[in-house]
Design a protein around this motif. Structure first.
Motif, mmCIF file in Angstrom:
data_model
loop_
_atom_site.group_PDB
_atom_site.id
_atom_site.type_symbol
_atom_site.label_atom_id
_atom_site.label_comp_id
_atom_site.label_asym_id
_atom_site.label_seq_id
_atom_site.Cartn_x
_atom_site.Cartn_y
_atom_site.Cartn_z
ATOM 1 N N LEU A 124 0.823 -1.210 0.000
ATOM 2 C CA LEU A 124 0.000 0.000 0.000
ATOM 3 C C LEU A 124 0.859 1.262 0.000
ATOM 4 O O LEU A 124 0.388 2.344 -0.336
ATOM 5 N N GLN A 125 2.117 1.125 0.418
ATOM 6 C CA GLN A 125 3.045 2.257 0.484
ATOM 7 C C GLN A 125 4.364 1.801 -0.109
ATOM 8 O O GLN A 125 4.784 0.663 0.095
ATOM 9 N N ASP A 126 5.054 2.691 -0.820
ATOM 10 C CA ASP A 126 6.293 2.323 -1.510
ATOM 11 C C ASP A 126 7.489 2.132 -0.585
ATOM 12 O O ASP A 126 8.267 1.207 -0.752
ATOM 13 N N LYS A 127 7.663 3.049 0.380
ATOM 14 C CA LYS A 127 8.840 2.956 1.248
ATOM 15 C C LYS A 127 8.522 3.494 2.638
ATOM 16 O O LYS A 127 7.575 4.245 2.836
ATOM 17 N N PHE A 128 9.345 3.094 3.591
ATOM 18 C CA PHE A 128 9.200 3.509 4.984
ATOM 19 C C PHE A 128 9.860 4.861 5.170
ATOM 20 O O PHE A 128 10.923 5.127 4.622
ATOM 21 N N SER A 129 9.238 5.742 5.971
ATOM 22 C CA SER A 129 9.776 7.078 6.196
ATOM 23 C C SER A 129 9.969 7.342 7.691
ATOM 24 O O SER A 129 8.999 7.474 8.438
ATOM 25 N N TRP A 130 11.229 7.434 8.106
ATOM 26 C CA TRP A 130 11.514 7.777 9.497
ATOM 27 C C TRP A 130 11.110 9.218 9.793
ATOM 28 O O TRP A 130 10.749 9.551 10.916
ATOM 29 N N THR A 131 11.154 10.068 8.775
ATOM 30 C CA THR A 131 10.697 11.447 8.934
ATOM 31 C C THR A 131 9.216 11.466 9.284
ATOM 32 O O THR A 131 8.774 12.242 10.135
ATOM 33 N N GLY A 132 8.448 10.595 8.633
ATOM 34 C CA GLY A 132 7.022 10.481 8.933
ATOM 35 C C GLY A 132 6.774 10.024 10.361
ATOM 36 O O GLY A 132 5.850 10.500 11.024
ATOM 37 N N VAL A 133 7.608 9.100 10.843
ATOM 38 C CA VAL A 133 7.481 8.616 12.221
ATOM 39 C C VAL A 133 7.736 9.764 13.204
ATOM 40 O O VAL A 133 6.967 9.974 14.145
ATOM 41 N N ALA A 134 8.809 10.510 12.963
ATOM 42 C CA ALA A 134 9.136 11.638 13.843
ATOM 43 C C ALA A 134 8.038 12.702 13.805
ATOM 44 O O ALA A 134 7.624 13.227 14.853
ATOM 45 N N ALA A 135 7.557 13.007 12.611
ATOM 46 C CA ALA A 135 6.499 14.014 12.478
ATOM 47 C C ALA A 135 5.230 13.570 13.196
ATOM 48 O O ALA A 135 4.567 14.377 13.856
ATOM 49 N N ALA A 136 4.893 12.293 13.087
ATOM 50 C CA ALA A 136 3.695 11.780 13.760
ATOM 51 C C ALA A 136 3.828 11.913 15.274
ATOM 52 O O ALA A 136 2.858 12.241 15.963
ATOM 53 N N GLY A 137 5.017 11.661 15.798
ATOM 54 C CA GLY A 137 5.241 11.817 17.230
ATOM 55 C C GLY A 137 5.072 13.256 17.681
ATOM 56 O O GLY A 137 4.407 13.538 18.682
ATOM 57 N N VAL A 138 5.635 14.178 16.916
ATOM 58 C CA VAL A 138 5.524 15.608 17.254
ATOM 59 C C VAL A 138 4.065 16.062 17.188
ATOM 60 O O VAL A 138 3.564 16.742 18.085
ATOM 61 N N VAL A 139 3.379 15.675 16.121
ATOM 62 C CA VAL A 139 1.972 16.078 15.961
ATOM 63 C C VAL A 139 1.111 15.490 17.076
ATOM 64 O O VAL A 139 0.277 16.176 17.667
ATOM 65 N N SER A 140 1.322 14.213 17.385
ATOM 66 C CA SER A 140 0.542 13.573 18.441
ATOM 67 C C SER A 140 0.788 14.245 19.791
ATOM 68 O O SER A 140 -0.150 14.481 20.557
ATOM 69 N N GLY A 141 2.037 14.563 20.077
ATOM 70 C CA GLY A 141 2.350 15.255 21.329
ATOM 71 C C GLY A 141 1.723 16.643 21.385
ATOM 72 O O GLY A 141 1.189 17.060 22.421
ATOM 73 N N THR A 142 1.778 17.353 20.275
ATOM 74 C CA THR A 142 1.214 18.703 20.208
ATOM 75 C C THR A 142 -0.301 18.684 20.388
ATOM 76 O O THR A 142 -0.875 19.479 21.149
ATOM 77 N N ILE A 143 -0.959 17.770 19.691
ATOM 78 C CA ILE A 143 -2.428 17.671 19.802
ATOM 79 C C ILE A 143 -2.827 17.270 21.217
ATOM 80 O O ILE A 143 -3.779 17.811 21.789
ATOM 81 N N GLY A 144 -2.103 16.310 21.802
ATOM 82 C CA GLY A 144 -2.412 15.900 23.166
ATOM 83 C C GLY A 144 -2.251 17.037 24.167
ATOM 84 O O GLY A 144 -3.093 17.248 25.037
ATOM 85 N N ALA A 145 -1.159 17.788 24.015
ATOM 86 C CA ALA A 145 -0.909 18.916 24.923
ATOM 87 C C ALA A 145 -1.974 19.990 24.752
ATOM 88 O O ALA A 145 -2.460 20.572 25.726
ATOM 89 N N ALA A 146 -2.340 20.267 23.521
ATOM 90 C CA ALA A 146 -3.373 21.288 23.265
ATOM 91 C C ALA A 146 -4.731 20.853 23.825
ATOM 92 O O ALA A 146 -5.499 21.682 24.309
ATOM 93 N N GLY A 147 -4.984 19.552 23.792
ATOM 94 C CA GLY A 147 -6.242 19.035 24.322
ATOM 95 C C GLY A 147 -6.338 19.097 25.831
ATOM 96 O O GLY A 147 -7.421 19.090 26.413
ATOM 97 N N ARG A 148 -5.186 19.125 26.481
ATOM 98 C CA ARG A 148 -5.189 19.207 27.939
ATOM 99 C C ARG A 148 -5.237 20.651 28.356
ATOM 100 O O ARG A 148 -5.527 21.105 29.325
#
Length: 91
Positions: free
Chosen positions: A67-91
Motif C-alpha cells: 500500500l506504500q512504496d517505502k518507509f519514512s523515518w521522517t514520517g514517524v518523527a512528524a507523527a510523534g511531534v503532531v501527536s504530542g502537540t495535539i495531546g498537549a493542546a487538548g489538555r
C-alpha cells in the motif's frame, strides 16, 4: 461553484488511503489498551510515543502489503511531534 472547489481539492478516490487509514485506526485502538497514558510521569511523552509507534506500525504494514512504496523515518518523527502537540493542546 462548490462542485468546482471540491474537484480542485480532491481529484480522485484512493482505496490505498482507505486501507492505510483502517490500519492506523486499528493500531491506535489496540495500542491505547497496551501503552500507558504517561511515560516517566509525562503525558506528553506518552502521546509522542503513541503517535510514533502507531505511525511506524502503520507504515510497516503498508509497505509489507504494497500500500506504500517505502518507509519514512521522517514520517514517524512528524507523527510523534503532531501527536504530542495535539495531546498537549487538548489538555
Amino acid at each position: 461553484m462548490l462542485a468546482e472547489r471540491s474537484r480542485i481539492i480532491q481529484d480522485k478516490f484512493s482505496w490505498k488511503s482507505v486501507g492505510i487509514s483502517a490500519i492506523s485506526a486499528g493500531l491506535a485502538q489496540g495500542l491505547g489498551d497496551v501503552l500507558p497514558i504517561d511515560i516517566a510521569g509525562s503525558k506528553l511523552l506518552g502521546d509522542v510515543a503513541r503517535g510514533a509507534i502507531v505511525n511506524a506500525g502503520t507504515q510497516g504494514i503498508a509497505v509489507a502489503t504494497g500500500l506504500q512504496d517505502k518507509f519514512s523515518w521522517t514520517g514517524v518523527a512528524a507523527a510523534g511531534v503532531v501527536s504530542g502537540t495535539i495531546g498537549a493542546a487538548g489538555r
